[in-house]
Design an enzyme around this catalytic site. Structure first.
Site, PDB file in Angstrom:
ATOM      1  N   ASP A 138       0.860  -1.185   0.000  1.00  5.01           N
ATOM      2  CA  ASP A 138       0.000   0.000   0.000  1.00  5.01           C
ATOM      3  C   ASP A 138       0.893   1.230   0.000  1.00  5.01           C
ATOM      4  OD1 ASP A 138      -2.004  -1.821   0.190  1.00  5.01           O
ATOM      5  OD2 ASP A 138      -2.826  -1.106   2.091  1.00  5.01           O
TER       6      ASP A 138
ATOM      7  N   ASP B 277     -15.477  -2.870  -1.849  1.00  5.96           N
ATOM      8  CA  ASP B 277     -15.090  -2.511  -0.483  1.00  5.96           C
ATOM      9  C   ASP B 277     -16.351  -2.213   0.317  1.00  5.96           C
ATOM     10  OD1 ASP B 277     -12.455  -2.578  -1.483  1.00  5.96           O
ATOM     11  OD2 ASP B 277     -12.616  -0.489  -2.116  1.00  5.96           O
TER      12      ASP B 277
END
Length: 239
Positions: free
Chosen positions: A8, A129
């Protein structure tokens, strides 16, 4: 089941967030390419990359770091975060990404997902998500009334390569993935489902694998913290 080590990216560094909150970032390294090489050296078959700044900005922000990772590794990589138009999709695939992940636009502009999946077979995934079964967009900052399964089913005939399902409340919390919800989604659609969020132990990976319907799992913090040994995990999943 494929294990995807996660990198990330925030401000050019490798970080992990807690439940997607940018102000709760832990920095794990300032050389993403070196981290990617280390994951490759451990034997991973894929890399999962996220441009966190890009997810909020709506356009690529950590492009230099992503390009450095692509230059440093040979394994295929998928990237999400800030990819919201055809030009950006084409640009990333031209630079050597194996797969782009479309999240926000899957809700706001599903026709783009369909167009991209037709144009680039096998190279477009949808990021789903969710909080409490509802989809969140724009770096998880905005919650919608769209239900996870409804969104997933809407792409059944689109030709997308995979669905990446993240339970936001589990992400970065080292509390284990939402196996029941991930399995339910995988059984509801024919598209391969990749689990993300909370995958933090060998037991988590085995439980996901043993559902028999989950195609992959993404893990980040557990690999950086040492709670999960990548080499051992890969060996267990291929045994």
């Amino acid at each position: 089941m494929i294990l995807y080590p996660a990198i990330d990216l925030k401000d050019g560094q490798c970080v992990r967030l807690l439940r997607g909150e940018m102000d709760k970032a832990t920095v794990f390294g300032d050389d993403p390419a070196a981290q990617a090489r280390a994951f490759q050296d451990s034997g991973c078959a894929w890399l999962h990359l996220v441009d966190l700044n890009g997810a909020f900005a709506g356009q690529p922000v950590n492009a230099a770091a992503v390009e450095a990772i692509l230059a440093a590794t040979d394994v295929p990589a998928q990237l999400g975060g800030g990819i919201r138009d055809m030009a950006t999709i084409e640009g990333w695939l031209d630079k050597g990404l194996a797969r782009v992940i479309l999240g926000t636009v899957a809700v706001e502009n599903p026709d783009l997902v369909r167009e991209a999946a037709r144009a680039f077979p096998g190279k477009v995934a949808v990021g789903v998500d969710a909080r409490n079964g509802r989809v969140a967009t724009k770096g998880w900052a905005e919650e919608t009334d769209v239900m996870v399964t409804d969104l997933a089913k809407s792409f059944e005939d689109a030709g997308v390569a995979a669905l990446i399902y993240t339970d936001i409340d589990r992400d970065g919390a080292m509390a284990g993935p939402n196996i029941a919800a991930t399995e339910a989604l995988a059984r509801a659609v024919s598209i391969p489902v990749i689990a993300s969020g909370g995958v933090s132990s060998m037991a988590d990976l085995i439980a996901l694998r043993d559902t028999g319907v989950i195609a992959g799992a993404i893990s980040g913090r557990a690999l950086y913290d040492g709670a999960l040994d990548l080499g051992a995990a890969l060996a267990a999943l291929t045994a």
